[in-house]
Design a protein around this motif. Structure first.
Motif, short mmCIF file in Angstrom:
data_model
loop_
_atom_site.label_atom_id
_atom_site.label_comp_id
_atom_site.label_asym_id
_atom_site.label_seq_id
_atom_site.Cartn_x
_atom_site.Cartn_y
_atom_site.Cartn_z
N ASN A 189 7.44 17.31 -36.99
CA ASN A 189 7.77 16.59 -35.74
C ASN A 189 8.65 15.37 -36.02
N GLN A 190 8.40 14.69 -37.12
CA GLN A 190 9.22 13.55 -37.49
C GLN A 190 10.64 13.99 -37.88
N LYS A 192 12.26 16.58 -36.81
CA LYS A 192 13.01 17.00 -35.63
C LYS A 192 13.69 15.82 -34.93
N LYS A 193 13.15 14.62 -35.11
CA LYS A 193 13.71 13.44 -34.45
C LYS A 193 14.89 12.86 -35.23
N THR A 195 18.49 12.72 -36.65
CA THR A 195 19.81 13.27 -36.38
C THR A 195 20.84 12.53 -37.21
N ARG A 198 20.58 8.98 -36.73
CA ARG A 198 19.29 8.36 -37.04
C ARG A 198 18.90 8.61 -38.50
N TRP A 201 16.02 6.68 -40.33
CA TRP A 201 14.60 7.00 -40.16
C TRP A 201 14.03 7.59 -41.44
#
Length: 452
Positions: A189-190, A192-193, A195, A198, A201
């Protein structure tokens, strides 16, 4: 199929196989034990009946009555006694003869002293019994009702336990796999965020020394490298655009002026020379960028072979002198350096590009346009020193000298793009070597150290 489901099914299957092997082993061990135990009971019963017949005063009719009474409530052992001439001496119930003893069977009993076999569902044992100096063949047969009921009960319990345990194992597998892989689901899930915008992150890590934490740390390391690569690429493109814009603007301006008004032949020649100079600068910049691209390849994709450092230095020496007749380059290889110590694993083209840059820089920023190259062995390593006397490089400039497109105030008087030393450092690092620089009022020295 998800890993969680696959692990659960695999774990259940392995457990089923192990339980099956264990249950089958227990069942067949119990079956053999029952068989041996009942044969032992038959033998004891045969001897007891024979003793009772030969040694007690109990009439044969009473023994028959006793057998029939017992047979009503349980599977009583049926015993028969034959003499050495195969004649029947005693039988519990001759009308219902379970064994059907024949001459061949009795002969085998007398010969082997003891035999065991199945007659339908009945177990039969035949032994030799001695009394008053004579030998008798005694047979005993019966159905082990209790033993078979025990085996049936054991089989039922095993099947029920097998199914119950498999169901519990499957449910426990689902719970444990879900709990174990929950950090992985959170990690997905992390991810997938994340990009292109980003890349700063990072995945959450813990102090646990397990594979998932190691995976998270490795992924964060990859993100770190990607972020640096993207930032470097943006910086690179920005600077390249700026460097290309200058000569292109100059070429466009010169050509526009030449097209707007008539000029003399000499003026046209001057315009052409200026445009040609700008075009050569662009070609030189383009070649530098191509060399930089080659040096940025994956090391596994660059071909390495045995090469001689002195030969590459001589080729660079000759190339620089040919292109710049005003340069003066001296090459000194100490007598203590052996020929074998000059051979390394490397890429000839890339090393020549690096040496060309170092020699060209040394000559370019020296008032006398001189470069001294010294090759020696120090502390088991091959040292190559490129030195010149001239402009002193400040400590602040030394800290940024290998950064791409960085140019100090002193270097801006000479033509350049700030790519050469950055490219040189990448090439040297590709060869698992080290490059350092020092500058004082005596000389500026670039030193390259190769392991040998």
């Amino acid at each position: 199929m998800k890993i969680r489901t696959r692990l659960t099914l695999l774990f259940t299957l392995i457990t089923a196989m192990l339980l099956s092997i264990y249950s089958v082993s227990i069942y067949y061990s119990s079956k053999e034990a029952r068989e041996k135990s009942f044969y032992s009971e038959l033998q004891n019963e045969a001897i007891a009946k024979a003793d009772l017949f030969f040694q007690s005063s109990l009439p044969e009719q009473e023994m028959h009555k006793l057998y029939k009474n017992n047979n009503r409530t349980l599977n009583e052992v049926q015993v028969a006694i034959y003499d050495s001439n195969n004649r029947l001496v005693y039988h519990d119930d001759a009308k219902v003869d379970y064994v059907k003893e024949d001459r061949e069977m009795l002969s085998e009993i007398f010969q082997k002293k003891k035999i065991t076999f199945f007659s339908g569902k009945l177990q039969v044992i035949g032994i030799v019994y001695h009394h008053s100096g004579k030998s008798y063949a005694v047979t005993a047969a019966s159905y082990d009702q209790y033993g078979y009921e025990y085996l049936t009960h054991l089989l039922t319990i095993s099947i029920v336990a097998f199914i119950s345990i498999l169901v519990l194992i499957y449910l426990a597998g689902i719970f444990l796999s879900k709990k174990t892989l929950s950090p992985l689901s959170e990690m997905v899930n992390q991810i997938k965020k994340i990009t292109a915008g980003r890349l700063q992150w990072r995945l959450k890590t813990t102090k646990e020394n397990d594979e998932l934490n190691e995976l998270a740390q490795s992924f964060n390391g990859m993100l770190e490298r990607l972020e640096n690569s993207f930032d470097a690429q943006k910086y690179f493109v920005s600077n390249i655009s700026h460097e290309l814009r200058t000569p292109l603007s100059a070429i466009i301006t010169e050509l526009e002026l030449a097209s707007e008004k008539k000029q003399t032949h000499e003026e046209y020649q001057q315009t052409i020379q200026r445009v040609l100079e700008d075009a050569r600068n662009m070609a030189k910049l383009s070649n530098s960028l191509m060399d930089l691209a080659k040096a940025s390849y994956d090391p596994n994709e660059i071909s390495f072979s045995e090469i001689r450092i002195d030969e590459i230095l001589l080729e660079s020496y000759a190339k620089i002198i040919k292109e710049n007749s005003g340069y003066k380059v001296s090459l000194n290889i100490e007598d203590t350096v052996e020929e074998q110590q000059l051979i390394i694993q490397g890429n000839e083209y890339l090393l020549q590009v690096a040496f060309n840059n170092l020699i060209d820089n040394a000559c370019k920023y020296s008032p006398e346009h001189t470069c001294s190259i010294d090759v020696k062995i120090l502390s088991g390593k091959l040292h190559i020193r490129f030195s010149n006397r001239g402009i002193i490089i400040s400590q602040e400039d030394l800290e940024h000298i290998f950064e791409p497109f960085y140019r100090s105030e002193n270097s801006k008087k000479e033509k350049g793009y700030g790519i050469g030393l950055f490219l040189t450092e990448k090439i040297i690092h590709l060869h698992h070597a080290v490059i350092t620089v020092a500058s004082d009022d005596k000389a500026t020295v670039f030193t390259v150290e190769f392991s040998i």
